[in-house]
Design an enzyme around this catalytic site. Sequence first.
Site, PDB file in Angstrom:
ATOM      1  N   GLN A 253       7.558 -10.013  -7.566  1.00  0.00           N
ATOM      2  CA  GLN A 253       6.352  -9.775  -8.365  1.00  0.00           C
ATOM      3  C   GLN A 253       5.950 -10.998  -9.184  1.00  0.00           C
ATOM      4  O   GLN A 253       4.768 -11.325  -9.274  1.00  0.00           O
ATOM      5  CB  GLN A 253       6.544  -8.564  -9.284  1.00  0.00           C
ATOM      6  CG  GLN A 253       6.672  -7.256  -8.531  1.00  0.00           C
ATOM      7  CD  GLN A 253       5.632  -7.116  -7.436  1.00  0.00           C
ATOM      8  OE1 GLN A 253       4.439  -7.115  -7.686  1.00  0.00           O
ATOM      9  NE2 GLN A 253       6.083  -7.027  -6.194  1.00  0.00           N
TER      10      GLN A 253
ATOM     11  N   HIS B 175       2.011  -0.422   3.554  1.00  0.00           N
ATOM     12  CA  HIS B 175       0.793  -0.549   4.358  1.00  0.00           C
ATOM     13  C   HIS B 175       0.476   0.769   5.052  1.00  0.00           C
ATOM     14  O   HIS B 175       0.678   0.932   6.255  1.00  0.00           O
ATOM     15  CB  HIS B 175       0.940  -1.683   5.384  1.00  0.00           C
ATOM     16  CG  HIS B 175       0.795  -3.036   4.773  1.00  0.00           C
ATOM     17  ND1 HIS B 175       1.845  -3.898   4.575  1.00  0.00           N
ATOM     18  CD2 HIS B 175      -0.308  -3.685   4.296  1.00  0.00           C
ATOM     19  CE1 HIS B 175       1.413  -5.009   4.000  1.00  0.00           C
ATOM     20  NE2 HIS B 175       0.116  -4.916   3.819  1.00  0.00           N
ATOM     21  N   ASN B 176      -0.021   1.689   4.285  1.00  0.00           N
ATOM     22  CA  ASN B 176      -0.336   3.011   4.816  1.00  0.00           C
ATOM     23  C   ASN B 176      -1.753   3.385   4.364  1.00  0.00           C
ATOM     24  O   ASN B 176      -2.466   2.575   3.735  1.00  0.00           O
ATOM     25  CB  ASN B 176       0.702   4.022   4.320  1.00  0.00           C
ATOM     26  CG  ASN B 176       0.890   3.934   2.813  1.00  0.00           C
ATOM     27  OD1 ASN B 176      -0.085   3.841   2.076  1.00  0.00           O
ATOM     28  ND2 ASN B 176       2.121   3.917   2.359  1.00  0.00           N
ATOM     29  N   ALA B 177      -2.130   4.604   4.649  1.00  0.00           N
ATOM     30  CA  ALA B 177      -3.503   5.028   4.338  1.00  0.00           C
ATOM     31  C   ALA B 177      -3.768   5.041   2.833  1.00  0.00           C
ATOM     32  O   ALA B 177      -4.905   4.835   2.392  1.00  0.00           O
ATOM     33  CB  ALA B 177      -3.754   6.421   4.921  1.00  0.00           C
ATOM     34  N   LEU B 178      -2.712   5.244   2.076  1.00  0.00           N
ATOM     35  CA  LEU B 178      -2.911   5.264   0.628  1.00  0.00           C
ATOM     36  C   LEU B 178      -3.267   3.865   0.112  1.00  0.00           C
ATOM     37  O   LEU B 178      -4.102   3.722  -0.784  1.00  0.00           O
ATOM     38  CB  LEU B 178      -1.633   5.794  -0.046  1.00  0.00           C
ATOM     39  CG  LEU B 178      -1.687   5.963  -1.554  1.00  0.00           C
ATOM     40  CD1 LEU B 178      -2.828   6.870  -1.984  1.00  0.00           C
ATOM     41  CD2 LEU B 178      -0.355   6.526  -2.072  1.00  0.00           C
ATOM     42  N   HIS B 179      -2.632   2.863   0.690  1.00  0.00           N
ATOM     43  CA  HIS B 179      -2.997   1.488   0.308  1.00  0.00           C
ATOM     44  C   HIS B 179      -4.467   1.234   0.661  1.00  0.00           C
ATOM     45  O   HIS B 179      -5.213   0.640  -0.121  1.00  0.00           O
ATOM     46  CB  HIS B 179      -2.082   0.491   1.011  1.00  0.00           C
ATOM     47  CG  HIS B 179      -2.596  -0.924   1.015  1.00  0.00           C
ATOM     48  ND1 HIS B 179      -2.781  -1.660  -0.137  1.00  0.00           N
ATOM     49  CD2 HIS B 179      -3.007  -1.735   2.043  1.00  0.00           C
ATOM     50  CE1 HIS B 179      -3.263  -2.861   0.170  1.00  0.00           C
ATOM     51  NE2 HIS B 179      -3.423  -2.920   1.489  1.00  0.00           N
TER      52      HIS B 179
ATOM     53  N   ASP C 235      -7.603  -6.264  -2.135  1.00  0.00           N
ATOM     54  CA  ASP C 235      -6.373  -6.152  -1.356  1.00  0.00           C
ATOM     55  C   ASP C 235      -5.130  -6.497  -2.167  1.00  0.00           C
ATOM     56  O   ASP C 235      -4.052  -5.978  -1.906  1.00  0.00           O
ATOM     57  CB  ASP C 235      -6.490  -7.073  -0.131  1.00  0.00           C
ATOM     58  CG  ASP C 235      -5.498  -6.710   0.957  1.00  0.00           C
ATOM     59  OD1 ASP C 235      -4.989  -5.571   0.937  1.00  0.00           O
ATOM     60  OD2 ASP C 235      -5.252  -7.550   1.840  1.00  0.00           O
TER      61      ASP C 235
ATOM     62  N   HIS D 235      -9.082  -2.075   6.760  1.00  0.00           N
ATOM     63  CA  HIS D 235      -8.602  -3.461   6.763  1.00  0.00           C
ATOM     64  C   HIS D 235      -7.134  -3.622   7.160  1.00  0.00           C
ATOM     65  O   HIS D 235      -6.710  -4.724   7.506  1.00  0.00           O
ATOM     66  CB  HIS D 235      -8.856  -4.126   5.396  1.00  0.00           C
ATOM     67  CG  HIS D 235      -7.788  -3.827   4.394  1.00  0.00           C
ATOM     68  ND1 HIS D 235      -7.724  -2.655   3.692  1.00  0.00           N
ATOM     69  CD2 HIS D 235      -6.708  -4.549   4.003  1.00  0.00           C
ATOM     70  CE1 HIS D 235      -6.673  -2.658   2.905  1.00  0.00           C
ATOM     71  NE2 HIS D 235      -6.037  -3.806   3.075  1.00  0.00           N
ATOM     72  N   ASP D 236      -6.346  -2.569   7.097  1.00  0.00           N
ATOM     73  CA  ASP D 236      -4.936  -2.674   7.514  1.00  0.00           C
ATOM     74  C   ASP D 236      -4.594  -1.638   8.580  1.00  0.00           C
ATOM     75  O   ASP D 236      -3.433  -1.228   8.716  1.00  0.00           O
ATOM     76  CB  ASP D 236      -3.995  -2.488   6.300  1.00  0.00           C
ATOM     77  CG  ASP D 236      -3.730  -3.788   5.569  1.00  0.00           C
ATOM     78  OD1 ASP D 236      -3.831  -4.857   6.186  1.00  0.00           O
ATOM     79  OD2 ASP D 236      -3.444  -3.731   4.347  1.00  0.00           O
TER      80      ASP D 236
HETATM   81  N1  LIG Z   1       2.592  -6.205  -5.485  1.00  0.00           N
HETATM   82  C1  LIG Z   1       2.784  -7.030  -4.448  1.00  0.00           C
HETATM   83  N2  LIG Z   1       3.871  -7.815  -4.419  1.00  0.00           N
HETATM   84  C2  LIG Z   1       4.096  -8.677  -3.413  1.00  0.00           C
HETATM   85  N3  LIG Z   1       3.278  -8.816  -2.364  1.00  0.00           N
HETATM   86  C3  LIG Z   1       2.180  -8.054  -2.337  1.00  0.00           C
HETATM   87  C4  LIG Z   1       1.883  -7.126  -3.363  1.00  0.00           C
HETATM   88  N4  LIG Z   1       0.723  -6.523  -3.068  1.00  0.00           N
HETATM   89  C5  LIG Z   1       0.307  -7.045  -1.904  1.00  0.00           C
HETATM   90  N5  LIG Z   1       1.181  -7.965  -1.468  1.00  0.00           N
HETATM   91  C6  LIG Z   1       1.094  -8.797  -0.261  1.00  0.00           C
HETATM   92  O1  LIG Z   1      -0.209  -9.312  -0.224  1.00  0.00           O
HETATM   93  C7  LIG Z   1      -0.709  -9.065   1.052  1.00  0.00           C
HETATM   94  C8  LIG Z   1      -2.195  -8.895   1.101  1.00  0.00           C
HETATM   95  O2  LIG Z   1      -2.530  -8.597   2.437  1.00  0.00           O
HETATM   96  P1  LIG Z   1      -1.822  -7.377   3.162  1.00  0.00           P
HETATM   97  O3  LIG Z   1      -2.285  -6.086   2.570  1.00  0.00           O
HETATM   98  O4  LIG Z   1      -1.906  -7.525   4.616  1.00  0.00           O
HETATM   99  O5  LIG Z   1      -0.265  -7.562   2.802  1.00  0.00           O
HETATM  100  C9  LIG Z   1      -0.049  -7.750   1.451  1.00  0.00           C
HETATM  101  C10 LIG Z   1       1.345  -7.985   0.986  1.00  0.00           C
HETATM  102  O6  LIG Z   1       2.059  -8.743   1.902  1.00  0.00           O
HETATM  103 ZN   LIG Z   2      -4.059  -4.648   2.617  1.00  0.00          ZN
END
Ligand SMILES: Nc1ncnc2c1ncn2[C@@H]1O[C@@H]2COP(=O)(O)O[C@H]2[C@H]1O
Ligand SMILES: [Zn+2]
Length: 774
Positions: free
Chosen positions: A361, A160-164, A310, A200-201
């Site tokens: 996954q 959960h960083n800027a790249l995401h 997301d 959003h994050d």
């Molecule tokens: N590849 C992934 N595998 C498991 N969980 C994921 C994956 N990608 C996103 N998530 C989860 O899905 C959530 C979507 O909302 P968030 O970005 O807050 O947090 C994210 C993670 O908790």
């Molecule tokens: Zn997100």
Amino acid sequence: MQRRGGISFDRTDKNALYIRMLGDVRTRSKPDLGRERRRSSFPDIDYKTFEECDDSPRSNLRSYTHRWKRRRRWLNLSLQTVSLLDEAYSGQARHLLTTVTDWDFDIFMLDKLTNGRSLFHLSIHLFQHHNLIQTFNLDIVKLTQFLSLVEENYNNNPYHNALHAADVTQAMHCFLRERKLGARLTPLEVLSAVVAAITHDLDHPGVNQEFLRKTGNYLATLYNNHSVLEHHHWRGCVALLRTTGLLNHLSLQERQDFECQIQSLILATDISRQNEFVTSFKQYLDKGDLTLHLPASRHFTLQIALKCADVSNPCRTWKVSRRWSERVTDEFHNQGDQERKLKVDIANSCDRYRDTISRIQTGFIQFIVEPLFVQWERFSPTRLARHMINHLRVNKQRWNGALATELAEAEAAAAAVAFAESQPEDVEMSGQAAMDPPGYRQAPPPGNDPLPTSPGVESETSSSHRTNSQSDDDPTTFAEVSGSGDIRFEEPGPSNNIPGHSASHSGQWDGTKLCNHIPFVRSPLDTYRAAMTIISLHDAPSTEDILTSIQLDRSDVFHSKLKSLNGPVLSAIVNSSGPTLSARLVDVGSPPVEVLKDGGCARVNGTVGSVCYNGSSRTTDLHSGHSASPTARTVSSQECSKPDDVTAKLDPKADDKLHHGSCATSRNNGTHDRIATWLQNAPFPPSCNGGSTHPGCVQGKLSRWTDISEAGFEGNIPKAHIAYSSTISHEQLNSTLPIGATSCRKNSDDSCRSEDVKMDTDSSADDEQEPIQH
Ligand SMILES: Nc1ncnc2c1ncn2[C@@H]1O[C@@H]2COP(=O)(O)O[C@H]2[C@H]1O
Ligand SMILES: [Zn+2]
């Protein structure tokens, strides 16, 4: 600019040579980058070059002044242009950004080329692309400040960083370009979609809401445990909008409307609301109701689009998607480590010893991503949608393969440990030979590319987890990996027969003993479950089934595991080929409310998941009008003599047949309710011979009854434990059965009768006859 391999000489001047090394680029997504560092407004690398290259002898003050002037000159220079890309990479980054509408756009590459500032540069690019600067008459300095602050206020979490945020924003951009949606949106909607994606994050702490709640974080209190993180992200966005005054030239009403739009979009990304949104989306599509000329429909579609964006990382190319999977797993495991340290419950998917990358996954794709993207494709059946789904399916297959391999290896390792421990101590074995039982071959890896392993993930069955030791008379197990990759257990040799274990059952062996090899067995109930699982391996239809069984027998984890799966309900299956039990997850569509006991059945959202026979899990839709309590089925009184005529009813008016293995209730002498599990074709122990000499065994078929007052219900789920196995001696069985379960016990005439474990003395009378009432 000159370039030499990975080093580029940006420019030279009197005092400094500006060098950039690709390998040295700091990305903001690196977890080890300090928080203070992220507060700097400009690329770390540039500060570094300023500070390190300027080594001419000066006084501290002069040196500081000189550096500051230089820095200011650079800042001014940067602010004059929309793009802050430094000269060395701007060309490449700009070129890359021309492909931003491609789904296969490589955000990691952009991050490299922008020195970890992908979010900022991508955002600027998209503001231009969608003509938002002109349309809303945005002040470029304010915009630059806003986007810089947004980027800085993302933490350096693994995921959960800027790249995401950049990744999600790029995905959102692709969706906005889709004909069906893009053509209808107003500029304000586009602006809100882009800003929501970017923010959003914001300031995500790298742990989930549950963690904040458990640790008494003030945010959880502030937002009353309700979409805590999402509220925080939204508030952060509003704070930055107001701080920079980006929208100050709009009217108060317009600004407030805009903030509300952003709020609703960001709050929709709360993953715990996934089912709610997918269900509504599906209903809209089913009814053809999503008419995009209505603002509300457009807004809902934007919420869905942001949600898709997301969780879209599993829809990227394998190469890119895998990197996201690694990052998210890393973050989850970090949270789990903290929870372990704090001695609080380890959250779902966060235990590095249990939740491997492939497990996470496969679950995530199956329960979150696929259902959503399937609906998205219905909504917008374009090339893009098909492309995303194709990637998703490929990635899913790869993770499934990885999971199967991983679990097969774990199982083989467990067998090897069991074998090694069964050897007399004076037999010297060394190296791999000590771990390879006769007949055991290593499973060949499935053909695909090497799959990632999660850092720090240990085999669940590694010897370090073992808590039980083996006794001398334990059977030896032999694992063999068949060509198909399935694991089969060979029969133990005659010398390994267990005392009290019938020789006529040489095709089976004592699971109770065998389960002593399973490190996680702690209680009689665990022992029982483990035994059942191990026995089931003999006939388990596929590796997956075996593995699920094993997973379930981690009884220390399975409760939380089940809850985490967001849909499956635990059920039990009796394999068609023998009186064996394995366990399986039955997907019933939405989060389970209870853990289903062996032999039980459950209803979740109109679907019944029940214990099944024939080796496959069964879920049954509850049709409207049927009982609110599908777990209470009624069995006709013919059951004992004519099993095929058994009728089961979801409610007194319904006329469904009782499925093999499903639950039934009856009234015993009109006095107390009983519950049974119906199994067909389950052979009896030789001593039983089937027949009707006792109520529990009918013509080779078995029905076990448990007094409900003993077994009871958990929630609305009856606790009917399957308590029969021809592979465990009666004595052993009864010593390991959970309280309230029913067992098959030898009578003096060598027949069997059903008994509740707790009711040894008084159950026989009841069991002589089973008057069953509707
Ligand atoms: N590849 C992934 N595998 C498991 N969980 C994921 C994956 N990608 C996103 N998530 C989860 O899905 C959530 C979507 O909302 P968030 O970005 O807050 O947090 C994210 C993670 O908790
Ligand atoms: Zn997100």
